[in-house]
Design an enzyme around this catalytic site. Structure first.
Site, PDB file in Angstrom:
ATOM      1  N   ARG A   1     -13.749   7.363 -15.214  1.00 47.91           N
ATOM      2  CA  ARG A   1     -12.672   8.335 -14.924  1.00 47.91           C
ATOM      3  C   ARG A   1     -12.408   9.231 -16.140  1.00 47.91           C
ATOM      4  O   ARG A   1     -12.139  10.412 -15.990  1.00 47.91           O
ATOM      5  CB  ARG A   1     -11.407   7.600 -14.455  1.00 47.91           C
TER       6      ARG A   1
ATOM      7  N   LYS B   1      -3.119  -7.797  -0.367  1.00 50.94           N
ATOM      8  CA  LYS B   1      -3.328  -6.390  -0.734  1.00 50.94           C
ATOM      9  C   LYS B   1      -4.469  -5.834   0.121  1.00 50.94           C
ATOM     10  O   LYS B   1      -5.638  -5.849  -0.290  1.00 50.94           O
ATOM     11  CB  LYS B   1      -3.641  -6.283  -2.231  1.00 50.94           C
TER      12      LYS B   1
ATOM     13  N   SER C   1      -4.694   2.091  -2.411  1.00 52.95           N
ATOM     14  CA  SER C   1      -4.799   3.463  -1.888  1.00 52.95           C
ATOM     15  C   SER C   1      -6.239   3.808  -1.505  1.00 52.95           C
ATOM     16  O   SER C   1      -6.453   4.639  -0.610  1.00 52.95           O
ATOM     17  CB  SER C   1      -4.220   4.483  -2.869  1.00 52.95           C
ATOM     18  N   GLY C   2      -7.222   3.218  -2.174  1.00 51.53           N
ATOM     19  CA  GLY C   2      -8.605   3.236  -1.699  1.00 51.53           C
ATOM     20  C   GLY C   2      -9.305   4.582  -1.597  1.00 51.53           C
ATOM     21  O   GLY C   2     -10.263   4.704  -0.846  1.00 51.53           O
ATOM     22  N   GLY C   3      -8.808   5.586  -2.311  1.00 51.97           N
ATOM     23  CA  GLY C   3      -9.470   6.892  -2.246  1.00 51.97           C
ATOM     24  C   GLY C   3      -8.762   7.878  -1.329  1.00 51.97           C
ATOM     25  O   GLY C   3      -9.231   9.005  -1.146  1.00 51.97           O
TER      26      GLY C   3
ATOM     27  N   GLU D   1      -6.933  -9.510  -2.332  1.00 51.53           N
ATOM     28  CA  GLU D   1      -7.285  -8.125  -2.004  1.00 51.53           C
ATOM     29  C   GLU D   1      -8.660  -8.030  -1.325  1.00 51.53           C
ATOM     30  O   GLU D   1      -9.686  -7.896  -1.998  1.00 51.53           O
ATOM     31  CB  GLU D   1      -7.274  -7.268  -3.278  1.00 51.53           C
TER      32      GLU D   1
ATOM     33  N   ARG E   1      -5.138   4.788  -8.170  1.00 56.27           N
ATOM     34  CA  ARG E   1      -5.395   6.230  -8.189  1.00 56.27           C
ATOM     35  C   ARG E   1      -4.240   7.052  -7.629  1.00 56.27           C
ATOM     36  O   ARG E   1      -3.866   8.076  -8.194  1.00 56.27           O
ATOM     37  CB  ARG E   1      -6.688   6.543  -7.415  1.00 56.27           C
TER      38      ARG E   1
HETATM   39  P1  13P Z   1      -6.627   2.212  -5.646  1.00 58.21           P
HETATM   40  O1  13P Z   1      -5.174   2.320  -5.232  1.00 58.21           O
HETATM   41  O2  13P Z   1      -7.084   3.305  -6.543  1.00 58.21           O
HETATM   42  O3  13P Z   1      -7.519   1.946  -4.474  1.00 58.21           O
HETATM   43  O4  13P Z   1      -6.736   0.925  -6.545  1.00 58.21           O
HETATM   44  C1  13P Z   1      -6.111  -0.225  -6.155  1.00 58.21           C
HETATM   45  C2  13P Z   1      -6.814  -1.358  -6.752  1.00 58.21           C
HETATM   46  O5  13P Z   1      -6.225  -2.181  -7.404  1.00 58.21           O
HETATM   47  C3  13P Z   1      -8.255  -1.467  -6.502  1.00 58.21           C
HETATM   48  O6  13P Z   1      -8.661  -2.747  -6.769  1.00 58.21           O
END
Ligand code: 13P
Length: 343
Positions: free
Chosen positions: A35, A221, A263-265, A179, A296
């Site tokens: 990043r 999660k 949030s996953g993108g 998660e 993110r």
């Molecule tokens: P994002 O919200 O960017 O998807 O990251 C969450 C996270 O902890 C990924 O493992």
């Protein structure tokens, strides 16, 4: 019952406090560097330290952030003045959490699938992080959607690891964030995402039960049920909220106290709008607290603004606070798109 059951319960309550969610800032060195590279920021330990200091010293962040997930390098770092990050967070009222998985590696015999590693020696690592002040943890499994994926082998391998991790966390006093991320990548429809998310959750809870994980002292999660990033037909916010809640209701036991989405993108605004609608319209159908654990979708504006230049730190902190505030509002179903403007 774990010797830590009472403490685990009070940690869960604090993590899921009203109007708050969890900030994920546990990017591994590799992910953080990628990043930084995109923005031309030097990929040094000192730049990573400065960026993480920027985040945790953001004034009033604890109004909306109950805890933050750290990476191994970060939990050992201190501010420029030499105050350990863990101390800074505790003083500000944010619980330190730790990423325990060691990343997703290719799953043998299953091209295109990953399995998350990190179980060897985990009991000792948990004891060390507990000593350092961590009170919760995270382990991320990644599930890929493709024509023939995921396989049952992939789902079971990942769920087994999640369950072994969660059981060890509870034994050692850390609340496990479980998660299982169904990736947004691909051209699949939202219906296909529903189907895969359902199978993933079913196998995950089967394995959690098998390993005798106490469901009332863990946090789930999940990813939202959403159209694939390159699907030509993108589902509406209403449809995402409806299918996400439906999938969770069918597959997540009521004894789980909290759900904190990744949030996953998704775009920042979408991630907030989805969470908001879930809480605004479906709260009566959700027996769990439903909040955020975004990386993110909370950090991106602050990272873009900082850009490696410390003169930008105060403005970057304002942007971070703003996104946390919007997600805090979404956690209560009180976000409106107009609030985006009022930084
Ligand atoms: P994002 O919200 O960017 O998807 O990251 C969450 C996270 O902890 C990924 O493992």
């Amino acid at each position: 019952m774990s010797a830590y059951t009472q403490e685990l319960r009070s940690t869960v309550r604090a993590m899921m406090a009203d109007g708050k969610g969890i900030l994920a800032m546990d990017e591994s060195k590799g992910t953080c560097d990628r990043r930084f590279e995109k923005l031309g920021i030097p990929t040094t330990e000192e730049r990573r330290r400065t960026y993480r200091e920027l985040i945790i010293t953001t004034p009033q962040l604890a109004d909306f952030v109950s805890g933050a997930i750290l990476f191994d390098e970060t939990i050992r770092q201190s501010t420029r003045e030499g105050i350990p990050f863990v101390k800074v967070m505790q003083t500000a009222g944010m619980i330190p959490g730790i990423k325990l998985d060691l990343g997703a590696k290719d799953l043998a015999g299953s091209p295109g699938e990953k399995v998350t590693e990190g179980l060897d020696g985990l009991r000792d690592r948990i004891a060390e992080y507990y000593q350092m002040g961590a009170r919760f943890a995270k382990w991320r499994a990644v599930i890929t959607i493709d024509t023939d994926l995921p396989t049952q082998a992939g789902l079971v391998a990942n769920a087994h690891a999640l369950a072994r991790y969660a059981a060890l966390c509870q034994e050692g006093g850390l609340v496990p964030i479980v998660e299982p991320e169904v990736l947004i990548d691909g051209a699949h429809s939202i219906e296909r995402c529903y189907e895969v998310t359902e199978r993933t959750l079913q196998v995950t809870f089967e394995q959690l039960r098998l390993q005798r994980v106490a469901l009332d002292t863990m946090i789930l999660k999940p990813s939202m049920v959403i159209s694939g990033a390159s699907c030509s037909e993108q589902a509406s916010i209403e449809r995402v909220a409806e299918l996400t809640v439906g999938c969770l209701r069918n597959n997540v036991p009521v004894s789980v106290p909290g759900i904190a989405f990744l949030s996953g993108g998704q775009s920042n605004e979408r991630a907030t709008a989805h969470l908001n609608l879930i809480n605004a319209q479906f709260a009566a159908q959700c027996p769990w607290v439903v909040t955020f654990s975004y990386a993110r979708a909370i950090q991106q504006p602050a990272l873009d603004c900082w850009h490696g230049d410390d003169a930008n730190i105060p403005t970057a902190q304002q942007l971070l606070y703003h996104r946390a505030k919007l997600n805090g509002a979404a956690r209560k179903g009180k976000y409106t798109p107009e609030m985006e403007q009022a930084v």
